[in-house]
Design an enzyme around this catalytic site. Structure first.
Site, PDB file in Angstrom:
ATOM      1  N   SER A   1      -8.618   1.095 -12.080  1.00  0.00           N
ATOM      2  CA  SER A   1      -8.394  -0.320 -11.777  1.00  0.00           C
ATOM      3  C   SER A   1      -8.139  -1.154 -13.027  1.00  0.00           C
ATOM      4  O   SER A   1      -7.607  -2.262 -12.929  1.00  0.00           O
ATOM      5  CB  SER A   1      -9.583  -0.890 -10.999  1.00  0.00           C
ATOM      6  OG  SER A   1     -10.795  -0.651 -11.690  1.00  0.00           O
TER       7      SER A   1
ATOM      8  N   ASP B   1     -18.607  -9.095 -12.187  1.00  0.00           N
ATOM      9  CA  ASP B   1     -17.604  -8.191 -12.730  1.00  0.00           C
ATOM     10  C   ASP B   1     -17.387  -8.543 -14.195  1.00  0.00           C
ATOM     11  O   ASP B   1     -16.720  -9.530 -14.517  1.00  0.00           O
ATOM     12  CB  ASP B   1     -16.294  -8.312 -11.956  1.00  0.00           C
ATOM     13  CG  ASP B   1     -15.247  -7.306 -12.406  1.00  0.00           C
ATOM     14  OD1 ASP B   1     -15.468  -6.645 -13.449  1.00  0.00           O
ATOM     15  OD2 ASP B   1     -14.203  -7.184 -11.737  1.00  0.00           O
TER      16      ASP B   1
ATOM     17  N   HIS C   1     -13.540  -5.780 -15.484  1.00  0.00           N
ATOM     18  CA  HIS C   1     -12.131  -6.150 -15.308  1.00  0.00           C
ATOM     19  C   HIS C   1     -11.883  -7.502 -15.978  1.00  0.00           C
ATOM     20  O   HIS C   1     -12.787  -8.102 -16.553  1.00  0.00           O
ATOM     21  CB  HIS C   1     -11.785  -6.201 -13.820  1.00  0.00           C
ATOM     22  CG  HIS C   1     -11.966  -4.899 -13.130  1.00  0.00           C
ATOM     23  ND1 HIS C   1     -13.096  -4.599 -12.391  1.00  0.00           N
ATOM     24  CD2 HIS C   1     -11.180  -3.797 -13.089  1.00  0.00           C
ATOM     25  CE1 HIS C   1     -12.986  -3.365 -11.902  1.00  0.00           C
ATOM     26  NE2 HIS C   1     -11.838  -2.864 -12.320  1.00  0.00           N
TER      27      HIS C   1
END
Length: 355
Positions: free
Chosen positions: A85, A325, A328
């Protein structure tokens, strides 16, 4: 190849983010192709300070990203991102940056629907006026995940370190391939009890993650050397992107939502990951030229650029215990700089081919 090697050295020596009030390559909230998880502006992040920095090398000039020039170089070509990702972060950044430079945006088509992408691990955009596609193939380990059930119906998972992941869509003949892997190679994600790693008929009772990672990369390198036409395909590998969880990990209360500025003191950077040293060793032994986008140090500074709590449309209604998060990156944001490095590298590769 000398110019590419010189740029690789320049990238490794980059040490500072500098304030830059130039407009981002695409405006916050303007790109409809972003995953909700990366769209921090639409998810309610109140500040835009994380967009005011540009990565500056010492003794080297990195040209600003030019979407129209990039599309001209990609005319008639297929570009594929293969990995996890974080590579999807970079892929969506590039698609949005290229979209910004296209006057008639209705001439950009999604080849596969979003639901299809999520179930089969493939997603593609076609820029009709340039006859080029920018694809993403989900392959978080690069090697094959193996799922089966025993006679009692118990589900078993193994990672085949000796087998490249077989994609639903072939990409070995693409013009440009950008690989990555790294964030799934942790004890939390790969240790699922005994007998998880397999090589040939051997199932390892115990195997250190770094050793398994090295075996997997050698399998990938062998596949690339055997299947990639070096006169046709340019191969890139994206390095490890730093995370910035404080006071816990992603699943134990780790957070980064209070961060508003990059790290400025080098002593606060995490040690250079052993996994990247393993990767560099494997690449150095390959027959196929691989351009290594070493983004580890540059991302190490950017503790301010993660989605944190702004990772879903409703995260502004923060509730206790929400998982943040800090791995990312917000888009637009830090991955736009990765694509600026790729753009510079690809410009040089064109120069090499024409010289």
């Amino acid at each position: 190849m000398m110019l590419l090697q010189a740029l690789a050295l320049a990238i490794s020596l980059m040490e500072s983010w500098v304030l830059d009030d130039s407009d981002p390559v695409y405006q916050p909230g303007s790109c409809p192709f972003l995953d909700d998880a990366f769209n921090c502006f639409n998810n309610g992040r109140p500040d835009l300070d994380y967009l005011r920095y540009r990565w500056k090398p010492h003794g080297c000039h990195i040209p600003r990203f030019d979407g129209r020039q990039m599309l001209r170089m990609l005319r008639g070509k297929r570009m594929v991102f293969v990995g996890d990702s974080l590579n999807r972060n970079m892929w969506q950044s590039l698609v949005c940056a290229l979209r910004e430079s296209v006057e008639n945006k209705s001439r950009i088509f999604q080849i596969e629907g979003r639901r299809e992408f999520r179930t089969r691990g493939f997603y593609s955009f076609n820029f009709v006026d340039y006859n080029c596609s920018i694809d993403f193939v989900k392959s978080p380990f690069l090697v094959q995940e193996w799922r089966s059930s025993d006679r009692r119906g118990n589900r078993r998972e193994r990672l085949r370190l000796d087998m490249i992941q077989t994609p639903s869509f072939n990409y070995h003949d693409a013009d440009i391939i950008i690989f990555n892997t790294g964030h799934w190679w942790t004890h939390q994600k790969t240790y699922k009890g005994k007998n998880y790693f397999q090589e040939g008929r051997r199932v390892y009772n115990r195997l250190e993650v770094n050793e398994a990672y090295q075996k997997a990369l050698r399998t990938w390198a062998k596949w690339v050397d055997s299947n990639i036409n070096r006169s046709h395909t340019r191969v890139f590998f994206g390095g490890y992107s730093a995370s910035h969880f404080r006071r816990g990990k992603w699943d134990s209360g780790g957070h980064c939502h209070e961060e508003r500025q990059p790290i400025t003191n080098d002593t606060q950077l995490k040690p250079y990951p052993l996994m990247m040293k393993i990767l560099e060793s494997v690449i150095s032994e390959m027959k196929t030229p691989v351009f290594y986008l070493n983004i580890t140090r540059m991302t190490g500074y950017r503790k301010d650029g993660h989605p944190s709590v702004y990772r879903k449309p409703d995260v502004h209604q923060r509730t206790p215990g929400i998982i943040q998060d800090c791995s990312h990156w917000c888009l637009p944001g830090v991955p736009d700089s990765w694509n600026e490095l790729f753009y510079a590298a690809y410009l040089l590769s064109h120069h090499d081919l024409s010289s």
